[in-house]
Scaffold this motif. Structure first.
Motif, mmCIF file in Angstrom:
data_model
loop_
_atom_site.group_PDB
_atom_site.id
_atom_site.type_symbol
_atom_site.label_atom_id
_atom_site.label_comp_id
_atom_site.label_asym_id
_atom_site.label_seq_id
_atom_site.Cartn_x
_atom_site.Cartn_y
_atom_site.Cartn_z
ATOM 1 N N MET A 1 0.988 -1.283 -0.218
ATOM 2 C CA MET A 1 0.105 -0.103 0.057
ATOM 3 C C MET A 1 0.926 1.266 -0.065
ATOM 4 S SD MET A 1 -3.140 -1.266 2.454
ATOM 5 C CE MET A 1 -2.330 -2.676 3.231
ATOM 6 N N GLU A 2 0.700 2.175 -0.941
ATOM 7 C CA GLU A 2 1.124 3.396 -1.026
ATOM 8 C C GLU A 2 0.733 4.632 -0.018
ATOM 9 O OE1 GLU A 2 -0.057 1.809 -3.854
ATOM 10 O OE2 GLU A 2 1.609 0.529 -3.887
ATOM 11 N N ASN A 3 -0.069 4.089 0.788
ATOM 12 C CA ASN A 3 -0.604 5.321 1.579
ATOM 13 C C ASN A 3 -0.463 5.058 2.816
ATOM 14 O OD1 ASN A 3 -2.983 6.749 3.034
ATOM 15 N ND2 ASN A 3 -3.768 7.410 0.807
ATOM 16 N N LEU A 4 -0.042 6.005 3.483
ATOM 17 C CA LEU A 4 0.432 6.015 5.207
ATOM 18 C C LEU A 4 -0.937 5.534 5.887
ATOM 19 C CD1 LEU A 4 2.355 6.018 7.448
ATOM 20 C CD2 LEU A 4 1.950 8.536 7.713
ATOM 21 N N PHE A 5 -2.148 6.280 5.396
ATOM 22 C CA PHE A 5 -3.264 6.212 6.122
ATOM 23 C C PHE A 5 -3.759 4.472 6.071
ATOM 24 C CE2 PHE A 5 -7.975 5.649 6.281
ATOM 25 C CZ PHE A 5 -8.137 6.200 7.338
ATOM 26 N N TYR A 6 -3.442 4.103 5.081
ATOM 27 C CA TYR A 6 -3.930 2.625 4.591
ATOM 28 C C TYR A 6 -3.070 1.627 5.616
ATOM 29 C CZ TYR A 6 -7.509 4.267 1.555
ATOM 30 O OH TYR A 6 -8.839 4.890 1.139
ATOM 31 N N GLU A 7 -1.818 1.920 5.270
ATOM 32 C CA GLU A 7 -0.630 1.262 5.934
ATOM 33 C C GLU A 7 -0.963 1.158 7.446
ATOM 34 O OE1 GLU A 7 3.303 2.334 5.007
ATOM 35 O OE2 GLU A 7 2.579 2.093 2.682
ATOM 36 N N VAL A 8 -1.438 2.322 8.313
ATOM 37 C CA VAL A 8 -1.724 2.370 9.667
ATOM 38 C C VAL A 8 -2.837 1.825 9.934
ATOM 39 C CG1 VAL A 8 -2.177 3.978 11.545
ATOM 40 C CG2 VAL A 8 -0.441 4.575 9.831
ATOM 41 N N CYS A 9 -3.912 1.607 9.173
ATOM 42 C CA CYS A 9 -5.228 1.036 9.109
ATOM 43 C C CYS A 9 -4.751 -0.260 9.201
ATOM 44 C CB CYS A 9 -6.010 1.395 8.273
ATOM 45 S SG CYS A 9 -6.878 3.103 8.612
ATOM 46 N N TYR A 10 -4.067 -0.885 8.262
ATOM 47 C CA TYR A 10 -3.799 -2.274 8.053
ATOM 48 C C TYR A 10 -3.071 -2.763 9.178
ATOM 49 C CZ TYR A 10 -1.607 -6.570 6.065
ATOM 50 O OH TYR A 10 -1.208 -7.867 5.970
ATOM 51 N N GLU A 11 -2.247 -2.076 9.819
ATOM 52 C CA GLU A 11 -1.229 -2.682 10.972
ATOM 53 C C GLU A 11 -2.260 -2.373 12.181
ATOM 54 O OE1 GLU A 11 1.526 -3.900 13.498
ATOM 55 O OE2 GLU A 11 1.665 -3.635 11.327
ATOM 56 N N LEU A 12 -3.177 -1.662 12.292
ATOM 57 C CA LEU A 12 -4.213 -1.618 13.407
ATOM 58 C C LEU A 12 -4.888 -2.869 13.302
ATOM 59 C CD1 LEU A 12 -4.902 2.165 13.651
ATOM 60 C CD2 LEU A 12 -3.680 0.875 15.318
ATOM 61 N N LEU A 13 -5.570 -3.271 12.322
ATOM 62 C CA LEU A 13 -6.412 -4.460 11.998
ATOM 63 C C LEU A 13 -5.765 -5.468 12.782
ATOM 64 C CD1 LEU A 13 -8.057 -3.903 8.628
ATOM 65 C CD2 LEU A 13 -8.961 -3.865 10.580
ATOM 66 N N SER A 14 -4.643 -5.807 12.536
ATOM 67 C CA SER A 14 -3.798 -6.833 13.288
ATOM 68 C C SER A 14 -4.017 -7.086 14.732
ATOM 69 C CB SER A 14 -2.499 -7.116 12.883
ATOM 70 O OG SER A 14 -1.780 -6.088 13.502
ATOM 71 N N HIS A 15 -4.505 -5.978 15.375
ATOM 72 C CA HIS A 15 -4.624 -5.830 16.854
ATOM 73 C C HIS A 15 -6.270 -6.308 17.318
ATOM 74 C CE1 HIS A 15 -0.945 -4.164 17.501
ATOM 75 N NE2 HIS A 15 -1.060 -3.506 16.388
ATOM 76 N N TYR A 16 -6.998 -6.444 15.949
ATOM 77 C CA TYR A 16 -8.406 -6.748 16.342
ATOM 78 C C TYR A 16 -9.081 -8.084 15.826
ATOM 79 C CZ TYR A 16 -8.302 -1.849 18.004
ATOM 80 O OH TYR A 16 -7.996 -0.775 19.045
ATOM 81 N N LEU A 17 -8.039 -8.893 15.722
ATOM 82 C CA LEU A 17 -8.343 -10.303 14.973
ATOM 83 C C LEU A 17 -9.068 -11.253 15.909
ATOM 84 C CD1 LEU A 17 -5.055 -10.931 13.134
ATOM 85 C CD2 LEU A 17 -7.014 -9.677 12.184
ATOM 86 N N ASP A 18 -9.320 -10.727 17.115
ATOM 87 C CA ASP A 18 -10.266 -11.542 18.189
ATOM 88 C C ASP A 18 -11.761 -11.298 17.281
ATOM 89 O OD1 ASP A 18 -8.259 -12.275 19.740
ATOM 90 O OD2 ASP A 18 -8.549 -10.627 21.169
ATOM 91 N N TYR A 19 -11.993 -10.334 16.857
ATOM 92 C CA TYR A 19 -13.269 -10.149 16.394
ATOM 93 C C TYR A 19 -13.409 -10.888 15.017
ATOM 94 C CZ TYR A 19 -13.545 -6.303 19.561
ATOM 95 O OH TYR A 19 -13.542 -5.640 20.761
#
Length: 144
Positions: A1-19
């Protein structure tokens, strides 16, 4: 991903995999990244894998909350440039572009799901509108 916002979101998603819904979306994102990174540019390989890629694109386009907002509020947001052809008739470049356009839309879907688990009463359309601003301040607002 070439966009910082999407990269941050992608990284954050890995913290919510319990859902489970977030985990499913995260898996779909990774599948899309795999298809994109290993895209079959050789015409023989392309013809062999084209059906799988089309199936993936069609699957991830179903019930994406981002699309529901887009259709109501602004039909121009995140719409891949249409070629006027069906996916089955797409050239390798057109199919690659359609595939690539799905990844950020899935990232938004996933971060939307994560926020909704934390802020259940948050209005879907308002949340989607905030996320479409692609501003990291929105992520901070929701303490992600």
């Amino acid at each position: 991903m070439e966009n910082l916002f999407y990269e941050v979101c992608y990284e954050l998603l890995s913290h919510y995999l319990d859902y489970s819904d977030v985990a499913d979306t995260f898996k779909s994102i990774n599948d899309g990244l795999d298809y994109r990174n290993n895209f079959p540019w050789n015409i023989i390989d392309f013809e062999q894998k084209k059906g799988d890629i089309i199936s993936y694109i069609e699957k991830v386009r179903l019930n994406n909350i981002i699309d529901a907002y887009r259709e109501k509020e602004n039909p121009l947001i995140l719409v891949p440039v249409p070629s006027g052809r069906l996916l089955s008739q797409a050239t390798p470049e057109e199919l690659f572009n359609n595939l690539t356009a799905e990844i950020p839309r899935l990232v938004l879907k996933g971060i939307h799901q994560a926020i909704k688990h934390l802020y259940i009463v948050r209005d879907d359309n308002e949340l989607t509108a905030e996320l479409l601003q692609q501003d990291i301040a929105v992520l901070q607002k929701y303490r992600l």
